[in-house]
Design an enzyme around this catalytic site. Structure first.
Site, short mmCIF file in Angstrom:
data_model
loop_
_atom_site.label_atom_id
_atom_site.label_comp_id
_atom_site.label_asym_id
_atom_site.label_seq_id
_atom_site.Cartn_x
_atom_site.Cartn_y
_atom_site.Cartn_z
N LEU A 83 22.25 -2.48 53.01
CA LEU A 83 20.78 -2.51 53.01
C LEU A 83 20.23 -3.49 54.04
O LEU A 83 19.03 -3.53 54.29
CB LEU A 83 20.26 -2.92 51.62
N SER A 132 16.60 6.05 57.12
CA SER A 132 15.14 5.93 56.93
C SER A 132 14.39 7.16 57.40
O SER A 132 14.75 7.79 58.41
CB SER A 132 14.65 4.72 57.73
N GLU A 134 11.82 6.98 58.91
CA GLU A 134 11.32 6.62 60.24
C GLU A 134 12.12 7.38 61.33
O GLU A 134 11.63 7.55 62.44
CB GLU A 134 11.43 5.10 60.43
N TYR A 156 13.23 0.51 66.04
CA TYR A 156 13.82 0.52 64.70
C TYR A 156 14.32 1.93 64.35
O TYR A 156 15.45 2.11 63.89
CB TYR A 156 12.77 0.06 63.68
N LYS A 160 18.13 3.11 63.60
CA LYS A 160 18.54 3.76 62.34
C LYS A 160 19.23 5.10 62.59
O LYS A 160 20.11 5.52 61.84
CB LYS A 160 17.33 3.94 61.42
N HIS A 186 9.19 3.06 50.27
CA HIS A 186 9.15 2.69 48.85
C HIS A 186 8.78 1.22 48.74
O HIS A 186 9.22 0.38 49.53
CB HIS A 186 10.48 3.00 48.16
P1 NAP Z 1 13.79 -5.97 53.47
O1 NAP Z 1 13.07 -6.39 52.25
O2 NAP Z 1 13.23 -6.28 54.80
O3 NAP Z 1 15.29 -6.58 53.36
C1 NAP Z 1 16.13 -6.63 54.49
C2 NAP Z 1 17.35 -7.44 54.12
O4 NAP Z 1 18.22 -7.52 55.26
C3 NAP Z 1 17.04 -8.90 53.73
O5 NAP Z 1 17.91 -9.29 52.70
C4 NAP Z 1 17.38 -9.66 55.00
O6 NAP Z 1 17.72 -11.01 54.79
C5 NAP Z 1 18.60 -8.87 55.45
N1 NAP Z 1 18.95 -9.10 56.86
C6 NAP Z 1 18.14 -9.02 57.94
N2 NAP Z 1 18.83 -9.28 59.06
C7 NAP Z 1 20.11 -9.52 58.68
C8 NAP Z 1 21.29 -9.85 59.37
N3 NAP Z 1 21.31 -10.01 60.69
N4 NAP Z 1 22.44 -10.02 58.66
C9 NAP Z 1 22.44 -9.89 57.32
N5 NAP Z 1 21.34 -9.61 56.60
C10 NAP Z 1 20.19 -9.41 57.28
O7 NAP Z 1 14.06 -4.39 53.46
P2 NAP Z 1 14.01 -3.37 52.22
O8 NAP Z 1 12.63 -2.80 52.13
O9 NAP Z 1 14.65 -3.97 51.05
O10 NAP Z 1 14.92 -2.18 52.80
C11 NAP Z 1 16.32 -2.17 52.59
C12 NAP Z 1 16.97 -1.28 53.65
O11 NAP Z 1 16.46 0.04 53.55
C13 NAP Z 1 16.73 -1.70 55.08
O12 NAP Z 1 17.88 -1.37 55.83
C14 NAP Z 1 15.56 -0.84 55.53
O13 NAP Z 1 15.58 -0.69 56.94
C15 NAP Z 1 15.88 0.44 54.79
N6 NAP Z 1 14.74 1.28 54.43
C16 NAP Z 1 13.68 0.75 53.76
C17 NAP Z 1 12.64 1.58 53.38
C18 NAP Z 1 11.45 1.04 52.62
O14 NAP Z 1 10.44 1.74 52.54
N7 NAP Z 1 11.55 -0.13 51.99
C19 NAP Z 1 12.69 2.96 53.67
C20 NAP Z 1 13.81 3.46 54.33
C21 NAP Z 1 14.84 2.62 54.69
P3 NAP Z 1 16.55 -12.15 54.67
O15 NAP Z 1 16.09 -12.10 53.24
O16 NAP Z 1 17.30 -13.37 55.02
O17 NAP Z 1 15.46 -11.78 55.63
O1 G4F Z 2 4.08 -0.53 55.85
P1 G4F Z 2 4.51 -0.20 57.22
O2 G4F Z 2 4.78 -1.33 58.14
O3 G4F Z 2 5.77 0.77 57.06
P2 G4F Z 2 6.54 1.73 58.08
O4 G4F Z 2 6.22 1.45 59.48
O5 G4F Z 2 6.28 3.12 57.60
O6 G4F Z 2 8.05 1.32 57.83
C1 G4F Z 2 8.55 1.15 56.51
O7 G4F Z 2 8.99 2.40 56.03
C2 G4F Z 2 10.11 2.96 56.75
C3 G4F Z 2 10.43 4.31 56.09
O8 G4F Z 2 9.72 5.31 56.74
C4 G4F Z 2 11.27 2.00 56.63
F1 G4F Z 2 12.36 2.53 57.23
C5 G4F Z 2 10.90 0.68 57.27
O9 G4F Z 2 11.99 -0.24 57.12
C6 G4F Z 2 9.68 0.12 56.57
O10 G4F Z 2 10.04 -0.23 55.26
O11 G4F Z 2 3.43 0.74 57.93
C7 G4F Z 2 3.00 1.97 57.33
C8 G4F Z 2 1.84 2.53 58.13
C9 G4F Z 2 2.11 2.63 59.64
O12 G4F Z 2 1.66 3.86 60.11
C10 G4F Z 2 1.27 1.52 60.24
O13 G4F Z 2 0.80 1.77 61.54
O14 G4F Z 2 0.73 1.64 57.99
C11 G4F Z 2 0.11 1.47 59.24
N1 G4F Z 2 -0.61 0.20 59.25
C12 G4F Z 2 -1.96 0.09 59.41
N2 G4F Z 2 -2.30 -1.21 59.43
C13 G4F Z 2 -0.08 -1.03 59.16
C14 G4F Z 2 -1.14 -1.93 59.27
N3 G4F Z 2 1.19 -1.45 58.98
C15 G4F Z 2 1.42 -2.80 58.89
N4 G4F Z 2 2.67 -3.23 58.68
N5 G4F Z 2 0.39 -3.69 59.00
C16 G4F Z 2 -0.89 -3.32 59.20
O15 G4F Z 2 -1.80 -4.17 59.31
#
Ligand code: NAP
Ligand code: G4F
Length: 344
Positions: A83, A132, A134, A156, A160, A186
């Site tokens: 993750l 993702s 993305e 990013y 991925k 999520h």
């Molecule tokens: P997150 O809250 O940003 O957590 C990322 C984790 O990665 C944190 O524990 C961070 O550590 C660790 N990390 C970052 N750089 C690292 C490195 N160089 N070596 C080891 N650990 C490192 O992300 P999340 O929302 O839980 O998402 C989990 C995974 O699912 C990620 O790979 C994300 O890209 C992917 N994903 C997320 C979503 C979403 O909507 N949340 C959707 C699709 C895919 P620190 O706590 O020290 O920063």
């Molecule tokens: O919340 P976001 O930054 O999420 P984004 O870019 O969809 O990425 C997240 O979901 C991905 C899965 O599709 C993960 F893989 C990724 O690690 C991450 O968890 O932005 C969502 C939307 C974008 O379209 C962005 O342009 O919200 C729009 N937005 C509008 N104003 C903003 C803002 N996003 C952020 N972060 N901050 C703003 O002020």
């Protein structure tokens, strides 16, 4: 025999929910944490403190191949959940090479470590890769499913895609039980505060309590398929319980705009977002992903995965939690004694 799991990214949003789930299922849970000048373990404090911590933390980093290899040899996990990532899309435009190193090549380093240990011991290690939505970027079909071609729109997303395909390649080349979950956005009360949903709920709560005046956002018309992180980590676990490794989309199949998220969040607090939200061009991206909508039919059918929390419930859960947090912050800011306690 007690099963052992290793979670990279255990300190993140998903890592914390997955650790809770695996502990509840009786696993010995190990987590990779990177070294930082602060603790950075707020989300998992309840799992790592006490005489018998439920989660064992190990220092390591996806940029450090030899450290990862040593750790895999030491723990000999049955399941590894990757993750960890530089997971912020906007930040990846500012740090493209770093994002590629950690999010893309970091996955390769981990797979190499697993492959070596599996070769040496003959014991199969099951692997989950956090792919993702993305990766679909400028979508070529809607809704997006496992067979939809990728068209990433950010460093990013590109990273991925590499991590996804190298995982598939190791599955096909070395008989690794490696699965990719293509997860759509999520969220939760533990979501990082710079992602849009949490930024909105946190600001709405602070505005309600008079602690903040305005919320500055970018593109309000972006559309996403938002679900609850606690539901999505169950899909990760289910993937590794299947006899055969495979790739799955995990999504709600529901479309909502950022604007709608604002409307509902402020509305929950009796406020009109139009009075507080302003547009700041800094938050627009060089290339935007306009719409993501997932079709999770395969995961629902083959894994039997069912989400429990609706979009409306998710928004309410996040707003209510941030209101509580803002109340605590306001209380703490009230006296210097409280601030002293915080420093301790
Ligand atoms: P997150 O809250 O940003 O957590 C990322 C984790 O990665 C944190 O524990 C961070 O550590 C660790 N990390 C970052 N750089 C690292 C490195 N160089 N070596 C080891 N650990 C490192 O992300 P999340 O929302 O839980 O998402 C989990 C995974 O699912 C990620 O790979 C994300 O890209 C992917 N994903 C997320 C979503 C979403 O909507 N949340 C959707 C699709 C895919 P620190 O706590 O020290 O920063
Ligand atoms: O919340 P976001 O930054 O999420 P984004 O870019 O969809 O990425 C997240 O979901 C991905 C899965 O599709 C993960 F893989 C990724 O690690 C991450 O968890 O932005 C969502 C939307 C974008 O379209 C962005 O342009 O919200 C729009 N937005 C509008 N104003 C903003 C803002 N996003 C952020 N972060 N901050 C703003 O002020």
């Amino acid at each position: 025999m007690q099963r052992r799991a290793l979670i990279t990214g255990v300190t993140g949003q998903d890592g914390s929910y997955l650790a809770e789930l695996l502990v509840s299922k009786g696993y010995a849970v190990h987590g990779l944490r990177r070294r930082s000048s602060t603790f950075g373990t707020e989300r998992i404090e309840h799992l790592i403190r006490g005489n018998e911590p439920c989660v064992h933390l190990h220092y390591g980093d996806l940029s450090d191949a030899s450290g990862l290899a040593r750790l895999i040899r030491q723990i000999r996990p049955h399941e590894v959940y990757n993750l960890a990532a530089q997971s912020h899309v906007r930040v990846s435009f500012d740090q493209p090479a770093y994002t590629a190193d950690v999010t893309a090549v970091g996955t390769l380093r981990l797979l190499e470590a697993l492959r070596d240990v599996q070769d040496d011991t003959g014991e199969q290690i099951r692997f989950y890769q956090a792919s993702s939505s993305e990766m679909f970027g400028k979508v070529v079909e809607t809704p997006q499913k496992e067979t939809t071609p990728f068209y990433p729109r950010s460093p990013y997303g590109v990273a991925k895609v590499y991590a996804h395909w190298i995982t598939v390649n190791y599955r096909e080349s070395y008989d690794l039980h490696a699965s990719c979950g293509i997860l759509f956005n999520h969220e939760s009360p533990r979501r990082g505060e710079t992602f849009v949903t949490r930024k909105i709920t946190r600001a709405a709560a602070r505005i309600k309590l008079g602690m903040q005046d305005k919320l500055y956002l970018g593109n309000l018309d972006a559309q996403r398929d938002w679900g609850f992180a606690g539901d999505y980590v169950e899909a990760m676990w289910l993937m590794l319980q299947q006899p055969t490794a495979d790739d799955y989309v995990v999504a709600m199949n529901e479309l909502h705009t950022v604007r709608e998220f604002c409307e509902l969040s402020f509305g929950r607090l009796g406020l009109d977002y139009n009075d507080f939200v302003e547009i700041d061009p800094r938050y627009f991206r060089p290339a935007e992903v306009d719409l993501l909508l997932g079709d999770a039919t395969k995961g629902r059918t083959k894994l039997g995965w069912t989400p429990r929390v609706s979009f409306q419930e998710l928004v309410e859960m996040m707003v209510d939690s941030d209101l509580e947090l803002a109340r605590r912050e306001r209380g703490l800011a009230g006296t210097s004694a409280s601030l002293d306690r915080m420093a301790a």
